[in-house]
Write a protein that holds these residues in place. Structure first.
Motif, short mmCIF file in Angstrom:
data_model
loop_
_atom_site.label_atom_id
_atom_site.label_comp_id
_atom_site.label_asym_id
_atom_site.label_seq_id
_atom_site.Cartn_x
_atom_site.Cartn_y
_atom_site.Cartn_z
N UNK A 73 15.43 25.65 -8.21
CA UNK A 73 14.70 25.36 -6.99
C UNK A 73 14.83 26.44 -5.94
N UNK A 74 16.00 27.01 -5.81
CA UNK A 74 16.25 28.04 -4.78
C UNK A 74 15.42 29.28 -5.07
N UNK A 75 15.40 29.72 -6.29
CA UNK A 75 14.67 30.94 -6.63
C UNK A 75 13.16 30.77 -6.42
N UNK A 76 12.61 29.62 -6.83
CA UNK A 76 11.18 29.40 -6.64
C UNK A 76 10.82 29.34 -5.15
N UNK A 77 11.68 28.71 -4.34
CA UNK A 77 11.42 28.64 -2.90
C UNK A 77 11.42 30.03 -2.27
N UNK A 78 12.36 30.86 -2.66
CA UNK A 78 12.43 32.22 -2.11
C UNK A 78 11.21 33.02 -2.53
N UNK A 79 10.80 32.92 -3.81
CA UNK A 79 9.62 33.64 -4.27
C UNK A 79 8.36 33.19 -3.54
N UNK A 80 8.24 31.88 -3.26
CA UNK A 80 7.08 31.38 -2.52
C UNK A 80 7.04 31.96 -1.13
N UNK A 81 8.20 32.00 -0.45
CA UNK A 81 8.24 32.50 0.92
C UNK A 81 8.02 34.00 0.98
N UNK A 82 8.57 34.73 0.02
CA UNK A 82 8.48 36.20 0.06
C UNK A 82 7.15 36.69 -0.47
#
Length: 85
Positions: A73-82
């Motif tokens: 979940x953390x990695x997908x959230x960061x990729x969405x934001x970046x």
């Protein structure tokens, strides 16, 4: 890269308890007379992992290190934001 190395690495990781290994990415491997040393990354339902394992041709594990890089979940959230995916 040899499919044999990839298959043996998948079997070695399943012996360590990582049965659902998706996107197995082998970065480096070295073949000796009696063993393989393999370094790479994989993803499963829990997150992203990197590993360094050493095993013989019968998939008896000599050394193993598996570390979580980040939870899913953390990695997908960061990729969405970046990257605005």
């Amino acid at each position: 890269m040899s499919e044999i190395i990839k298959d043996l690495t998948g079997k070695a990781l399943s012996k360590l308890g990582y049965t659902n290994v998706n996107n197995l990415d082998i970065k480096y491997y070295q073949e000796f007379k009696d063993r393989y040393d393999v370094f790479g990354q994989f993803r499963n339902e829990r997150g992203y992992f990197e590993f360094a394992i050493s095993f013989d041709k019968k998939v008896n594990i000599k050394r193993s290190h598996v570390n979580m890089i980040s939870p899913s979940g953390v990695r997908e959230d960061i990729e969405k934001k970046v990257y605005d995916k």
